[in-house]
Design a protein around this motif. Sequence first.
Motif, PDB file in Angstrom:
ATOM      1  N   PRO A  91       0.813  -1.229   0.000  1.00 12.37           N
ATOM      2  CA  PRO A  91       0.000   0.000   0.000  1.00 12.37           C
ATOM      3  C   PRO A  91       0.843   1.275   0.000  1.00 12.37           C
ATOM      4  CG  PRO A  91      -0.144  -1.140   2.119  1.00 12.37           C
ATOM      5  CD  PRO A  91       0.523  -2.065   1.178  1.00 12.37           C
ATOM      6  N   ARG A  92       2.012   1.232   0.589  1.00 15.75           N
ATOM      7  CA  ARG A  92       2.905   2.392   0.578  1.00 15.75           C
ATOM      8  C   ARG A  92       3.385   2.677  -0.850  1.00 15.75           C
ATOM      9  NH1 ARG A  92       3.219   4.982   5.728  1.00 15.75           N
ATOM     10  NH2 ARG A  92       2.885   3.364   7.309  1.00 15.75           N
ATOM     11  N   LEU A  93       3.715   1.616  -1.575  1.00 18.82           N
ATOM     12  CA  LEU A  93       4.145   1.774  -2.960  1.00 18.82           C
ATOM     13  C   LEU A  93       3.019   2.336  -3.824  1.00 18.82           C
ATOM     14  CD1 LEU A  93       6.095  -1.591  -3.384  1.00 18.82           C
ATOM     15  CD2 LEU A  93       7.103   0.689  -3.272  1.00 18.82           C
ATOM     16  N   GLU A  94       1.824   1.824  -3.630  1.00 22.01           N
ATOM     17  CA  GLU A  94       0.680   2.276  -4.423  1.00 22.01           C
ATOM     18  C   GLU A  94       0.381   3.747  -4.180  1.00 22.01           C
ATOM     19  OE1 GLU A  94      -2.293  -0.437  -3.159  1.00 22.01           O
ATOM     20  OE2 GLU A  94      -1.709  -2.022  -4.586  1.00 22.01           O
ATOM     21  N   ALA A  95       0.623   4.216  -2.954  1.00 22.66           N
ATOM     22  CA  ALA A  95       0.334   5.611  -2.624  1.00 22.66           C
ATOM     23  C   ALA A  95       1.434   6.557  -3.095  1.00 22.66           C
ATOM     24  CB  ALA A  95       0.141   5.750  -1.113  1.00 22.66           C
ATOM     25  N   ALA A  96       2.675   6.077  -3.149  1.00 26.95           N
ATOM     26  CA  ALA A  96       3.792   6.976  -3.427  1.00 26.95           C
ATOM     27  C   ALA A  96       4.242   6.981  -4.882  1.00 26.95           C
ATOM     28  CB  ALA A  96       4.981   6.624  -2.543  1.00 26.95           C
ATOM     29  N   PRO A  99       1.279   4.071 -11.040  1.00 27.73           N
ATOM     30  CA  PRO A  99       1.000   2.681 -11.442  1.00 27.73           C
ATOM     31  C   PRO A  99       1.892   2.268 -12.606  1.00 27.73           C
ATOM     32  CG  PRO A  99      -1.036   3.946 -11.176  1.00 27.73           C
ATOM     33  CD  PRO A  99       0.087   4.935 -11.095  1.00 27.73           C
ATOM     34  N   GLY A 100       2.391   1.044 -12.552  1.00 30.92           N
ATOM     35  CA  GLY A 100       3.229   0.529 -13.614  1.00 30.92           C
ATOM     36  C   GLY A 100       4.701   0.869 -13.475  1.00 30.92           C
ATOM     37  N   SER A 101       5.053   1.724 -12.515  1.00 32.07           N
ATOM     38  CA  SER A 101       6.455   2.103 -12.356  1.00 32.07           C
ATOM     39  C   SER A 101       7.220   1.125 -11.455  1.00 32.07           C
ATOM     40  CB  SER A 101       6.560   3.515 -11.764  1.00 32.07           C
ATOM     41  OG  SER A 101       6.014   3.553 -10.448  1.00 32.07           O
ATOM     42  N   TRP A 102       6.506   0.173 -10.828  1.00 26.63           N
ATOM     43  CA  TRP A 102       7.146  -0.788  -9.939  1.00 26.63           C
ATOM     44  C   TRP A 102       6.438  -2.129 -10.045  1.00 26.63           C
ATOM     45  CZ3 TRP A 102       3.942  -2.867  -6.190  1.00 26.63           C
ATOM     46  CH2 TRP A 102       2.758  -2.161  -5.935  1.00 26.63           C
ATOM     47  N   GLN A 103       7.143  -3.174  -9.628  1.00 22.71           N
ATOM     48  CA  GLN A 103       6.540  -4.501  -9.597  1.00 22.71           C
ATOM     49  C   GLN A 103       7.228  -5.350  -8.540  1.00 22.71           C
ATOM     50  OE1 GLN A 103       7.097  -6.494 -13.338  1.00 22.71           O
ATOM     51  NE2 GLN A 103       9.213  -5.835 -13.553  1.00 22.71           N
ATOM     52  N   LEU A 104       6.502  -6.341  -8.060  1.00 23.99           N
ATOM     53  CA  LEU A 104       7.027  -7.279  -7.075  1.00 23.99           C
ATOM     54  C   LEU A 104       7.178  -8.631  -7.748  1.00 23.99           C
ATOM     55  CD1 LEU A 104       4.823  -6.183  -4.033  1.00 23.99           C
ATOM     56  CD2 LEU A 104       7.279  -5.794  -4.295  1.00 23.99           C
ATOM     57  N   GLU A 105       8.404  -9.144  -7.783  1.00 27.01           N
ATOM     58  CA  GLU A 105       8.695 -10.392  -8.462  1.00 27.01           C
ATOM     59  C   GLU A 105       9.026 -11.482  -7.450  1.00 27.01           C
ATOM     60  OE1 GLU A 105      11.913  -9.581 -11.078  1.00 27.01           O
ATOM     61  OE2 GLU A 105      10.702  -8.401 -12.487  1.00 27.01           O
ATOM     62  N   SER A 106       8.483 -12.675  -7.684  1.00 31.94           N
ATOM     63  CA  SER A 106       8.827 -13.813  -6.837  1.00 31.94           C
ATOM     64  C   SER A 106      10.288 -14.168  -7.041  1.00 31.94           C
ATOM     65  CB  SER A 106       7.946 -15.017  -7.179  1.00 31.94           C
ATOM     66  OG  SER A 106       6.585 -14.728  -6.905  1.00 31.94           O
ATOM     67  N   SER A 107      11.024 -14.333  -5.957  1.00 34.10           N
ATOM     68  CA  SER A 107      12.460 -14.586  -6.051  1.00 34.10           C
ATOM     69  C   SER A 107      12.882 -15.610  -5.006  1.00 34.10           C
ATOM     70  CB  SER A 107      13.256 -13.290  -5.834  1.00 34.10           C
ATOM     71  OG  SER A 107      12.891 -12.309  -6.768  1.00 34.10           O
ATOM     72  N   THR A 108      14.031 -16.187  -5.257  1.00 36.92           N
ATOM     73  CA  THR A 108      14.618 -17.153  -4.328  1.00 36.92           C
ATOM     74  C   THR A 108      16.053 -16.740  -4.022  1.00 36.92           C
ATOM     75  OG1 THR A 108      13.250 -18.962  -5.161  1.00 36.92           O
ATOM     76  CG2 THR A 108      15.243 -19.559  -3.942  1.00 36.92           C
TER      77      THR A 108
END
Length: 221
Positions: A91-96, A99-108
């Motif tokens: 929610p912090r990312l969405e507010a600051a 849209p489309g400027s960031w993404q969360l990728e599954s990583s190991t």
Amino acid sequence: MLRLLVLLLVLANAGYWAWSQGLLAAYGLAPAVQTEPQRLGTQIQPEAIRLLPPDEVKKLDNGPSASADTPASECLQAGLFNDQQISSLRPRLEAALPPGSWQLESSTEPARWIVYMGKYTTEEALAKKRGELRQLGVAFRAVHNPALAPGLALASFPLQADADRELARIATKGVRTAKVVQERAETHGHTLKLAAVDAAQHARLDTLKPQLEGKALQPCS
């Protein structure tokens, strides 16, 4: 004979002087004209040409090249974040950020096996061991796992077998009390990636640093 030779030299010099001064032009004998007055007609506003002072020249040299060398944006990433951290960060990312400027990728994050020395009970014992390793020419770093600190990691590998081989190699240099331990288990989570961070987004990201759980933003790999 000598008088004739002198007379010929005088006449030759006089002829060259007359030729060089254009006195024989009427007879088709004259030096080539070196000036090119026709170029004056092709000049565009020659009166507008002016010499720039040194400070203006410096601005011209530094301005365009500096802007050309400065990247407009860069790709940054941070992580790994677990599910609980992501639920607070999203929610912090969405507010600051747009849209489309960031993404969360599954990583190991792979496991990390180290050639380890420790755990030391006093700072003096730790300092003594550092001095011994320097004398042997063996590199080391502090361990990041609190359960192993204070201690020293002499090498790091994603596979235990590689760490075992390094332990045997280091033993030939005189290191006798090291062992192989797992500093970090394989971890699954999410990486925050920002593909094109410009100056404006950099300022916004500064406000998000408390939510990054101490994980620094680094150039994308």
